[in-house]
Design a protein around this motif. Sequence first.
Motif, PDB file in Angstrom:
ATOM      1  N   TYR A 127      68.448   3.107  32.917  1.00 52.06           N
ATOM      2  CA  TYR A 127      68.088   2.032  33.831  1.00 52.06           C
ATOM      3  C   TYR A 127      68.903   2.068  35.123  1.00 52.06           C
ATOM      4  N   SER A 128      70.160   2.504  35.027  1.00 50.42           N
ATOM      5  CA  SER A 128      70.991   2.580  36.228  1.00 50.42           C
ATOM      6  C   SER A 128      72.164   3.523  35.985  1.00 50.42           C
ATOM      7  N   ALA A 154      65.044  -1.726  37.350  1.00 53.43           N
ATOM      8  CA  ALA A 154      64.442  -0.517  36.765  1.00 53.43           C
ATOM      9  C   ALA A 154      62.924  -0.631  36.698  1.00 53.43           C
ATOM     10  N   ARG A 179      62.219   2.950  35.705  1.00 50.99           N
ATOM     11  CA  ARG A 179      61.976   3.075  34.259  1.00 50.99           C
ATOM     12  C   ARG A 179      60.778   3.973  33.965  1.00 50.99           C
TER      13      ARG A 179
END
Length: 91
Positions: A19-20, A76, A44
Amino acid sequence: MDVMLDIETGGTRPGSVIYSIGAVVFDTFYDESNWPTFYSPINRQSCLGYGMTEDPDTILWWDEQSEEAREVIRQANDPASLGIRVVLKNH
């Protein structure tokens, strides 16, 4: 100098959606305001397109986190977020 790397994911196994990604280079001899940092949400859908997966238990865990923590999931899911290939290639 040291580097701290942090990734937020949709599971705990290899191949989980990312997601990050965040990082900071730090040195205790320098003021924190001079530490270079990096943060990027990862789209995502781009991860799912590469066959990455999400674990239902981890998704439930994310649902129980604070609004601030869940912001990473919102980012995301934002179609404007950069895809994983772009982030890893360009940063």
